[in-house]
Design a protein around this motif. Structure first.
Motif, PDB file in Angstrom:
ATOM      1  N   LYS A 142       2.097 -12.570  -7.567  1.00 16.77           N
ATOM      2  CA  LYS A 142       2.296 -13.965  -7.992  1.00 16.77           C
ATOM      3  C   LYS A 142       2.856 -14.784  -6.826  1.00 16.77           C
ATOM      4  O   LYS A 142       2.191 -14.953  -5.829  1.00 16.77           O
ATOM      5  CB  LYS A 142       3.159 -14.043  -9.236  1.00 16.77           C
ATOM      6  CG  LYS A 142       2.537 -13.352 -10.427  1.00 16.77           C
ATOM      7  CD  LYS A 142       3.404 -13.436 -11.642  1.00 16.77           C
ATOM      8  CE  LYS A 142       2.762 -12.619 -12.760  1.00 16.77           C
ATOM      9  NZ  LYS A 142       3.602 -12.452 -13.885  1.00 16.77           N
ATOM     10  N   ASP A 143       4.100 -15.259  -6.933  1.00 17.00           N
ATOM     11  CA  ASP A 143       4.682 -16.110  -5.886  1.00 17.00           C
ATOM     12  C   ASP A 143       5.509 -15.342  -4.865  1.00 17.00           C
ATOM     13  O   ASP A 143       6.086 -15.925  -3.956  1.00 17.00           O
ATOM     14  CB  ASP A 143       5.567 -17.191  -6.517  1.00 17.00           C
ATOM     15  CG  ASP A 143       4.760 -18.173  -7.350  1.00 17.00           C
ATOM     16  OD1 ASP A 143       3.541 -18.281  -7.115  1.00 17.00           O
ATOM     17  OD2 ASP A 143       5.351 -18.811  -8.236  1.00 17.00           O
ATOM     18  N   THR A 144       5.605 -14.027  -5.022  1.00 17.06           N
ATOM     19  CA  THR A 144       6.423 -13.224  -4.107  1.00 17.06           C
ATOM     20  C   THR A 144       5.592 -12.070  -3.559  1.00 17.06           C
ATOM     21  O   THR A 144       4.429 -11.913  -3.880  1.00 17.06           O
ATOM     22  CB  THR A 144       7.646 -12.642  -4.847  1.00 17.06           C
ATOM     23  OG1 THR A 144       7.207 -11.796  -5.900  1.00 17.06           O
ATOM     24  CG2 THR A 144       8.537 -13.740  -5.408  1.00 17.06           C
ATOM     25  N   TYR A 145       6.242 -11.254  -2.740  1.00 19.54           N
ATOM     26  CA  TYR A 145       5.648 -10.028  -2.215  1.00 19.54           C
ATOM     27  C   TYR A 145       6.495  -8.863  -2.706  1.00 19.54           C
ATOM     28  O   TYR A 145       7.722  -8.940  -2.717  1.00 19.54           O
ATOM     29  CB  TYR A 145       5.589 -10.057  -0.689  1.00 19.54           C
ATOM     30  CG  TYR A 145       4.616 -11.096  -0.185  1.00 19.54           C
ATOM     31  CD1 TYR A 145       3.306 -10.758   0.116  1.00 19.54           C
ATOM     32  CD2 TYR A 145       5.003 -12.419  -0.048  1.00 19.54           C
ATOM     33  CE1 TYR A 145       2.408 -11.708   0.556  1.00 19.54           C
ATOM     34  CE2 TYR A 145       4.109 -13.382   0.394  1.00 19.54           C
ATOM     35  CZ  TYR A 145       2.810 -13.025   0.689  1.00 19.54           C
ATOM     36  OH  TYR A 145       1.915 -13.963   1.103  1.00 19.54           O
ATOM     37  N   LYS A 146       5.835  -7.783  -3.085  1.00 19.48           N
ATOM     38  CA  LYS A 146       6.519  -6.677  -3.745  1.00 19.48           C
ATOM     39  C   LYS A 146       6.148  -5.345  -3.099  1.00 19.48           C
ATOM     40  O   LYS A 146       5.011  -5.126  -2.709  1.00 19.48           O
ATOM     41  CB  LYS A 146       6.109  -6.663  -5.218  1.00 19.48           C
ATOM     42  CG  LYS A 146       6.666  -5.535  -6.030  1.00 19.48           C
ATOM     43  CD  LYS A 146       6.145  -5.621  -7.465  1.00 19.48           C
ATOM     44  CE  LYS A 146       6.571  -4.429  -8.275  1.00 19.48           C
ATOM     45  NZ  LYS A 146       6.025  -4.472  -9.639  1.00 19.48           N
ATOM     46  N   SER A 147       7.142  -4.462  -3.019  1.00 18.14           N
ATOM     47  CA  SER A 147       6.930  -3.082  -2.605  1.00 18.14           C
ATOM     48  C   SER A 147       7.643  -2.195  -3.616  1.00 18.14           C
ATOM     49  O   SER A 147       8.785  -2.468  -3.992  1.00 18.14           O
ATOM     50  CB  SER A 147       7.480  -2.839  -1.210  1.00 18.14           C
ATOM     51  OG  SER A 147       7.238  -1.509  -0.814  1.00 18.14           O
ATOM     52  N   SER A 148       6.977  -1.157  -4.077  1.00 18.73           N
ATOM     53  CA  SER A 148       7.556  -0.237  -5.056  1.00 18.73           C
ATOM     54  C   SER A 148       7.800   1.117  -4.408  1.00 18.73           C
ATOM     55  O   SER A 148       6.939   1.639  -3.711  1.00 18.73           O
ATOM     56  CB  SER A 148       6.610  -0.060  -6.241  1.00 18.73           C
ATOM     57  OG  SER A 148       6.411  -1.280  -6.896  1.00 18.73           O
ATOM     58  N   LEU A 149       8.978   1.672  -4.666  1.00 17.48           N
ATOM     59  CA  LEU A 149       9.351   2.976  -4.123  1.00 17.48           C
ATOM     60  C   LEU A 149       9.799   3.900  -5.240  1.00 17.48           C
ATOM     61  O   LEU A 149      10.308   3.447  -6.263  1.00 17.48           O
ATOM     62  CB  LEU A 149      10.498   2.846  -3.123  1.00 17.48           C
ATOM     63  CG  LEU A 149      10.188   2.175  -1.801  1.00 17.48           C
ATOM     64  CD1 LEU A 149      11.466   1.970  -1.022  1.00 17.48           C
ATOM     65  CD2 LEU A 149       9.237   3.024  -1.003  1.00 17.48           C
ATOM     66  N   GLU A 150       9.616   5.194  -4.997  1.00 12.90           N
ATOM     67  CA  GLU A 150      10.093   6.207  -5.927  1.00 12.90           C
ATOM     68  C   GLU A 150      10.839   7.275  -5.130  1.00 12.90           C
ATOM     69  O   GLU A 150      10.337   7.788  -4.137  1.00 12.90           O
ATOM     70  CB  GLU A 150       8.936   6.857  -6.676  1.00 12.90           C
ATOM     71  CG  GLU A 150       9.388   7.966  -7.600  1.00 12.90           C
ATOM     72  CD  GLU A 150       8.235   8.714  -8.247  1.00 12.90           C
ATOM     73  OE1 GLU A 150       8.481   9.351  -9.276  1.00 12.90           O
ATOM     74  OE2 GLU A 150       7.112   8.675  -7.715  1.00 12.90           O
ATOM     75  N   LEU A 151      12.046   7.580  -5.586  1.00 11.62           N
ATOM     76  CA  LEU A 151      12.818   8.692  -5.031  1.00 11.62           C
ATOM     77  C   LEU A 151      12.733   9.817  -6.043  1.00 11.62           C
ATOM     78  O   LEU A 151      13.095   9.650  -7.204  1.00 11.62           O
ATOM     79  CB  LEU A 151      14.273   8.298  -4.799  1.00 11.62           C
ATOM     80  CG  LEU A 151      15.202   9.427  -4.350  1.00 11.62           C
ATOM     81  CD1 LEU A 151      14.771   9.973  -2.995  1.00 11.62           C
ATOM     82  CD2 LEU A 151      16.643   8.954  -4.305  1.00 11.62           C
TER      83      LEU A 151
END
Length: 157
Positions: free
Chosen positions: A52-61
């Protein structure tokens, strides 16, 4: 109290690359230990996508503990977290994140630890696989990672 001191020291003396550290501390109860999990990573190393209006990064530990002898899984947990930035320049700038997690587990003689920090695309940013002896009393030293004294890394004084 001791785990907060350890977390503070880890955040001050972490390496300049993504890492995972797992420490075991004795508890008052003789049949359990406390597991301290620490991870750090740099925002500029992550892959961001437009959301949408932002940038996203998803992480999993993902952390798994096995008995040292039988290799049977005795504890496992994963944590998901999302990073948001407002623009691509912010995503490329250097900013270090640190995450801490604490849990109590059944005491075993030795543990085999397997941990991964990865993104939603399967890219692995940090990995840890090692065998650790359980601490017997509070005065037992907490082992420093073998790589802590390699060239280019900060180390405790």
């Amino acid at each position: 109290m001791i785990n907060y001191i350890l977390f503070l020291l880890l955040s001050l003396y972490s390496s300049r690359k993504g890492e995972i550290s797992v420490y075991f501390l004795p508890k008052d109860s003789v049949d359990s230990v406390q597991v301290l999990i620490y991870t750090s990573f740099n925002r500029k190393d992550l892959v961001f996508y437009r959301d949408k209006d932002t940038y996203k990064s998803s992480l999993e530990l993902q952390v798994e503990l096995f008995t040292g002898k039988k290799k049977g899984l005795i504890w496992g947990r994963s944590w998901n977290f999302d990073m948001y930035v407002g623009n691509p320049d912010e995503a490329r700038s250097s900013f270090w994140y640190s995450k801490f997690f604490v849990s109590d587990i059944k005491k075993e003689e030795t543990y085999y630890v397997r941990a991964f920090l990865k993104d939603s695309y399967g890219n692995i940013y940090a990995k840890l696989e090692k065998t650790v002896n359980s601490p017997s009393i509070l005065s037992d030293p907490i082992p420093i990672e073998e790589k802590a004294f390699e060239s280019g890394q900060k180390r405790p004084i």
